[in-house]
Design a protein around this motif. Structure first.
Motif, mmCIF file in Angstrom:
data_model
loop_
_atom_site.group_PDB
_atom_site.id
_atom_site.type_symbol
_atom_site.label_atom_id
_atom_site.label_comp_id
_atom_site.label_asym_id
_atom_site.label_seq_id
_atom_site.Cartn_x
_atom_site.Cartn_y
_atom_site.Cartn_z
ATOM 1 N N ILE A 95 0.830 -1.206 0.000
ATOM 2 C CA ILE A 95 0.000 0.000 0.000
ATOM 3 C C ILE A 95 0.868 1.261 0.000
ATOM 4 C CG2 ILE A 95 -1.682 1.337 1.347
ATOM 5 C CD1 ILE A 95 -2.771 -1.411 2.355
ATOM 6 N N LEU A 96 1.887 1.273 0.863
ATOM 7 C CA LEU A 96 2.737 2.458 0.984
ATOM 8 C C LEU A 96 3.535 2.752 -0.287
ATOM 9 C CD1 LEU A 96 4.196 2.160 4.611
ATOM 10 C CD2 LEU A 96 2.264 3.532 3.833
ATOM 11 N N LEU A 97 3.908 1.700 -1.021
ATOM 12 C CA LEU A 97 4.753 1.872 -2.204
ATOM 13 C C LEU A 97 3.959 1.921 -3.510
ATOM 14 C CD1 LEU A 97 7.574 -0.656 -1.200
ATOM 15 C CD2 LEU A 97 7.674 1.830 -1.064
ATOM 16 N N ALA A 98 2.645 1.831 -3.426
ATOM 17 C CA ALA A 98 1.815 1.720 -4.635
ATOM 18 C C ALA A 98 1.916 2.921 -5.564
ATOM 19 C CB ALA A 98 0.353 1.491 -4.225
ATOM 20 N N LEU A 99 2.105 4.107 -4.988
ATOM 21 C CA LEU A 99 2.131 5.329 -5.803
ATOM 22 C C LEU A 99 3.487 5.606 -6.458
ATOM 23 C CD1 LEU A 99 0.093 7.903 -3.649
ATOM 24 C CD2 LEU A 99 -0.556 6.963 -5.873
ATOM 25 N N SER A 100 4.520 4.893 -6.074
ATOM 26 C CA SER A 100 5.880 5.220 -6.536
ATOM 27 C C SER A 100 6.040 5.238 -8.060
ATOM 28 C CB SER A 100 6.909 4.290 -5.887
ATOM 29 O OG SER A 100 6.582 2.941 -6.086
ATOM 30 N N PRO A 101 5.479 4.286 -8.827
ATOM 31 C CA PRO A 101 5.632 4.386 -10.295
ATOM 32 C C PRO A 101 4.874 5.567 -10.896
ATOM 33 C CG PRO A 101 4.223 2.531 -9.718
ATOM 34 C CD PRO A 101 4.824 3.017 -8.451
ATOM 35 N N ILE A 102 3.729 5.927 -10.299
ATOM 36 C CA ILE A 102 2.970 7.080 -10.783
ATOM 37 C C ILE A 102 3.764 8.362 -10.551
ATOM 38 C CG2 ILE A 102 0.778 8.327 -10.653
ATOM 39 C CD1 ILE A 102 0.694 4.925 -10.925
ATOM 40 N N ILE A 103 4.330 8.487 -9.341
ATOM 41 C CA ILE A 103 5.123 9.674 -8.995
ATOM 42 C C ILE A 103 6.342 9.782 -9.899
ATOM 43 C CG2 ILE A 103 6.519 10.753 -7.167
ATOM 44 C CD1 ILE A 103 4.569 9.397 -5.161
ATOM 45 N N LEU A 104 6.974 8.644 -10.174
ATOM 46 C CA LEU A 104 8.153 8.614 -11.048
ATOM 47 C C LEU A 104 7.826 9.150 -12.434
ATOM 48 C CD1 LEU A 104 11.162 7.616 -11.264
ATOM 49 C CD2 LEU A 104 10.209 5.525 -12.253
ATOM 50 N N SER A 105 6.675 8.781 -12.958
ATOM 51 C CA SER A 105 6.278 9.231 -14.309
ATOM 52 C C SER A 105 5.838 10.691 -14.318
ATOM 53 C CB SER A 105 5.139 8.357 -14.834
ATOM 54 O OG SER A 105 3.961 8.522 -14.070
ATOM 55 N N PHE A 106 5.289 11.156 -13.197
ATOM 56 C CA PHE A 106 4.802 12.532 -13.104
ATOM 57 C C PHE A 106 5.936 13.535 -12.954
ATOM 58 C CE2 PHE A 106 0.319 11.792 -12.820
ATOM 59 C CZ PHE A 106 -0.269 13.044 -12.928
ATOM 60 N N LYS A 107 6.740 13.342 -11.910
ATOM 61 C CA LYS A 107 7.711 14.362 -11.509
ATOM 62 C C LYS A 107 9.129 14.096 -12.000
ATOM 63 C CE LYS A 107 5.349 15.943 -7.340
ATOM 64 N NZ LYS A 107 5.292 17.360 -7.674
ATOM 65 N N LYS A 108 9.366 12.917 -12.583
ATOM 66 C CA LYS A 108 10.705 12.544 -13.036
ATOM 67 C C LYS A 108 11.705 12.571 -11.862
ATOM 68 C CE LYS A 108 8.837 12.662 -17.115
ATOM 69 N NZ LYS A 108 8.307 11.430 -17.708
ATOM 70 N N ASN A 109 11.211 12.189 -10.685
ATOM 71 C CA ASN A 109 12.072 12.139 -9.501
ATOM 72 C C ASN A 109 13.046 10.976 -9.602
ATOM 73 O OD1 ASN A 109 10.604 14.238 -8.550
ATOM 74 N ND2 ASN A 109 9.567 13.127 -6.927
ATOM 75 N N THR A 110 14.018 10.962 -8.689
ATOM 76 C CA THR A 110 14.871 9.780 -8.574
ATOM 77 C C THR A 110 14.056 8.645 -7.979
ATOM 78 O OG1 THR A 110 15.617 10.365 -6.349
ATOM 79 C CG2 THR A 110 16.897 11.248 -8.207
ATOM 80 N N LEU A 111 14.579 7.434 -8.069
ATOM 81 C CA LEU A 111 13.856 6.261 -7.568
ATOM 82 C C LEU A 111 13.569 6.379 -6.073
ATOM 83 C CD1 LEU A 111 15.743 3.386 -9.442
ATOM 84 C CD2 LEU A 111 13.813 4.756 -10.211
ATOM 85 N N ILE A 112 14.583 6.768 -5.313
ATOM 86 C CA ILE A 112 14.439 6.875 -3.861
ATOM 87 C C ILE A 112 13.448 7.972 -3.491
ATOM 88 C CG2 ILE A 112 15.651 7.233 -1.670
ATOM 89 C CD1 ILE A 112 16.347 4.619 -3.149
ATOM 90 N N ASP A 113 13.511 9.103 -4.181
ATOM 91 C CA ASP A 113 12.573 10.199 -3.910
ATOM 92 C C ASP A 113 11.133 9.771 -4.199
ATOM 93 O OD1 ASP A 113 14.549 11.917 -3.093
ATOM 94 O OD2 ASP A 113 14.789 12.891 -5.045
ATOM 95 N N SER A 114 10.944 9.018 -5.272
ATOM 96 C CA SER A 114 9.605 8.523 -5.615
ATOM 97 C C SER A 114 9.072 7.600 -4.532
ATOM 98 C CB SER A 114 9.640 7.780 -6.958
ATOM 99 O OG SER A 114 10.044 8.627 -8.006
ATOM 100 N N ILE A 115 9.944 6.750 -4.010
ATOM 101 C CA ILE A 115 9.548 5.828 -2.942
ATOM 102 C C ILE A 115 9.202 6.595 -1.663
ATOM 103 C CG2 ILE A 115 10.409 4.016 -1.391
ATOM 104 C CD1 ILE A 115 11.999 2.926 -3.805
#
Length: 247
Positions: free
Chosen positions: A155-175
């Motif tokens: 549940i906590l990590l579910a949004l990480s791929p969406i955030i990665l595609s939106f903001k172009k953050n680093t992997l750790i920042d997305s997590i």
């Protein structure tokens, strides 16, 4: 802006109803990728038989199961596990990348050229693959210790791929951002993730208890169905993050 589960479900339903053919096509291709990898890399049938028989079921834990194996069986199990991880990550990354690309190209209500979709997809895929590696390792560690930590981490990590595609953050920042947002809106994110997990469990139980249908056909139907419901989950989470980012 107050976000409700009802609103997200309605938005998700309308998007899925319009793009159901594309979602099915993407789900089928992702399943065919899994089948192709299975065909190209043949696992050790001896290890598969050990895993599927009562030796694994009767073991008190994964560690107990591994300790009772010979050195040859341990090496073969390691190769089999790596093979299954590669298969899972490849198909999941393709599915995630395709659905996110589809939503992104349609989200601004403009017909994007095919070149834009291809460029966006190819740029997203490598970072998405590594993100999936990291998040799945974390989630599996949770499931090894107990089932509830695994579900909670999912549940906590579910949004990480969406955030990665939106903001172009680093992997750790997305997590990190995914954990922060999901924790604050755990009822909304948890509802979507738990629904997908329940559907996956029900489909697996129902389809594998049908005695007449061929096993390979069941594998195909099961994987396509699971991919469709996972796509719906991604659409639900993507819509949530779109609304959340506007607040």
């Amino acid at each position: 802006m107050f976000i409700t589960i009802r609103e997200l479900c309605n938005d998700t339903y309308h998007f899925v109803s319009k793009e159901i053919k594309t979602i099915f096509f993407i789900s089928i291709v992702a399943t065919l990728i899994s089948i192709l990898i299975n065909m190209l890399i043949k696992p050790d049938m001896h290890i598969i038989s050990i895993i599927e028989n009562n030796k694994f079921i009767n073991s008190h834990s994964v560690f107990d199961f591994v300790n009772n194996m010979s050195e040859y069986e341990k090496k073969a199990l390691l190769k089999y596990s790596i093979f299954k991880i590669i298969e899972f990550l490849t198909s999941k990354t393709f599915l995630l990348g395709s659905i996110i690309t589809l939503i992104t190209c349609l989200s601004d209500n403009k017909k994007q050229p095919i070149s834009f979709s291809i460029i966006f997809f190819t740029k997203l895929l490598p970072s998405l693959f590594f993100l999936n590696c990291i998040t799945n390792i974390i989630i599996q560690i949770g499931f090894i210790f107990f089932i509830f930590p695994g579900i909670f981490l999912s549940i906590l990590l579910a949004l990480s791929p969406i955030i990665l595609s939106f903001k172009k953050n680093t992997l750790i920042d997305s997590i990190k951002l995914s954990i922060s947002i999901s924790w604050k809106h755990i009822n909304i994110i948890g509802t979507g993730v738990l629904f997908w997990m329940c559907m996956k469990f029900i489909l697996t139980k129902v389809l594998f208890n049908i005695p007449i249908i061929n096993t390979n056909f069941i594998f195909l139907i099961l994987n396509v169905s699971i991919n469709v419901f996972f796509s719906i989950l991604i659409i639900y989470l993507f819509r949530f993050y779109m609304l959340f980012s506007r607040t």
